[in-house]
Scaffold this active site. Structure first.
Site, PDB file in Angstrom:
ATOM      1  N   ALA A   1       1.016  -1.194  -0.070  1.00 25.52           N
ATOM      2  CA  ALA A   1      -0.127  -0.024  -0.106  1.00 25.52           C
ATOM      3  C   ALA A   1       0.919   1.071  -0.047  1.00 25.52           C
ATOM      4  CB  ALA A   1      -0.939  -0.007   1.063  1.00 25.52           C
TER       5      ALA A   1
ATOM      6  N   GLY B   1       0.351  -4.829   1.165  1.00 29.17           N
ATOM      7  CA  GLY B   1      -1.096  -5.039   0.415  1.00 29.17           C
ATOM      8  C   GLY B   1      -1.005  -5.688  -0.555  1.00 29.17           C
TER       9      GLY B   1
ATOM     10  N   GLU C   1      -1.402  -9.269   0.339  1.00 30.62           N
ATOM     11  CA  GLU C   1      -2.973  -9.383   0.877  1.00 30.62           C
ATOM     12  C   GLU C   1      -3.738  -9.572  -0.493  1.00 30.62           C
ATOM     13  OE1 GLU C   1      -3.066  -7.125   5.076  1.00 30.62           O
ATOM     14  OE2 GLU C   1      -2.239  -6.079   3.433  1.00 30.62           O
TER      15      GLU C   1
ATOM     16  N   GLU D   1       4.895  -4.808   7.383  1.00 35.86           N
ATOM     17  CA  GLU D   1       4.286  -3.443   7.904  1.00 35.86           C
ATOM     18  C   GLU D   1       4.589  -3.239   9.326  1.00 35.86           C
ATOM     19  OE1 GLU D   1       0.973  -5.343   5.133  1.00 35.86           O
ATOM     20  OE2 GLU D   1       2.754  -6.119   6.467  1.00 35.86           O
TER      21      GLU D   1
END
Length: 269
Positions: A75, A120, A123, A143
């Site tokens: 992200a 992300g 994910e 993260e």
């Protein structure tokens, strides 16, 4: 919704390319200059592409990949760096909702991970039904090195795929792993050479598509929903979906074709 033309779909988006080739939808994240980082626009366009696939009468499987060296390197950090408590909550909810929508898509989805799938990006891959990886692919949930947790449901999907202990190790350390280790721990289905990745994904999609589309849909639902239930409830769910197959024309066609030693002509009815 009828057939989506390749030209029309390409022109709809700025950060992704969405194409229909035969019965396969191809979603390519197209921001190679930032390693396909997931910002708000990318998430919105993925959401829109999933809606197109959902409504299409032509698309029977979808392949997701990235342009350049990355599948999606995570992200967007710039977006996240200015968030407060409420902003973080909304950002996480939005990303999780988009990936859940992808996960619940009735047709099978394949992540063709060509490079970095971090944060992300990992994910996103895990929200697909199957993951094929280039030998150059790398996976991770880094993260914690940024002072945050995975926010797009990584803490929930990773343990379900690789087990609690291994997920703890990967998430709490923030370690990045190579494709072969991802295969070993059950995160990916197959590792191939980079130049073979899309062909392998298409081959898998075609092997699925040749089967009865309603049976594929029901089998996917049985697996996804059943793995979240206790065993007795899951068996009851399977029995109901199995029974529903016998109310379809596809079941009659499939079995008649087998008895007549010919290929089935499924209609999705």
């Amino acid at each position: 919704m009828g057939c989506i033309t390749e030209r029309k779909v390409k022109n709809m988006f700025q950060s992704i390319i969405f194409e229909e080739k035969g019965q396969i939808g191809f979603l390519t994240i197209n921001k190679p200059d930032v390693l396909n980082a997931l910002d708000a626009q990318v998430l919105e366009e993925i959401d829109q592409a999933v809606s197109l696939a959902e409504k299409s009468e032509e698309i029977k499987a979808m392949i997701i990949t990235g342009e350049g060296r990355a599948f999606a390197a995570g992200a967007d950090i710039g977006t996240q760096s200015v968030l407060d408590l409420e902003g973080g909550r909304n950002w996480g909810r939005n990303g999780s909702a988009v990936f859940r929508k992808l996960e619940l898509l009735a047709i099978p989805t394949i992540a063709a991970v060509n490079g970095f799938a971090l944060g992300g990006g990992c994910e996103l891959a895990m929200a697909c039904d199957m993951i094929l990886a280039s030998s150059k692919a790398k996976f991770g949930q880094p993260e914690v090195s940024l002072g945050i947790t995975p926010g797009f449901s990584g803490t929930q999907r990773l343990p379900r795929l690789v087990g609690k202990a291994k997920a703890m190790e990967l998430i709490l350390s923030g370690d990045m792993i190579k494709a072969e280790e991802a295969l070993k721990i059950g995160l990916v289905n197959q590792v191939v050479e980079p130049e073979e990745l899309l062909d392998a994904a298409v081959s898998l999609a075609k092997r699925i598509i040749k089967n009865g589309p309603l049976a594929v849909k029901y089998a996917k639902a049985a697996i996804n929903r059943g793995t979240e239930m206790d065993l007795d409830s899951a068996i009851s769910l399977e029995n109901e979906l199995f029974a529903m197959c016998f109310a379809t024309e596809d079941q009659k066609e499939g079995m008649q074709a087998f008895l007549e030693k010919r290929d089935a002509a499924f209609q999705g009815k």
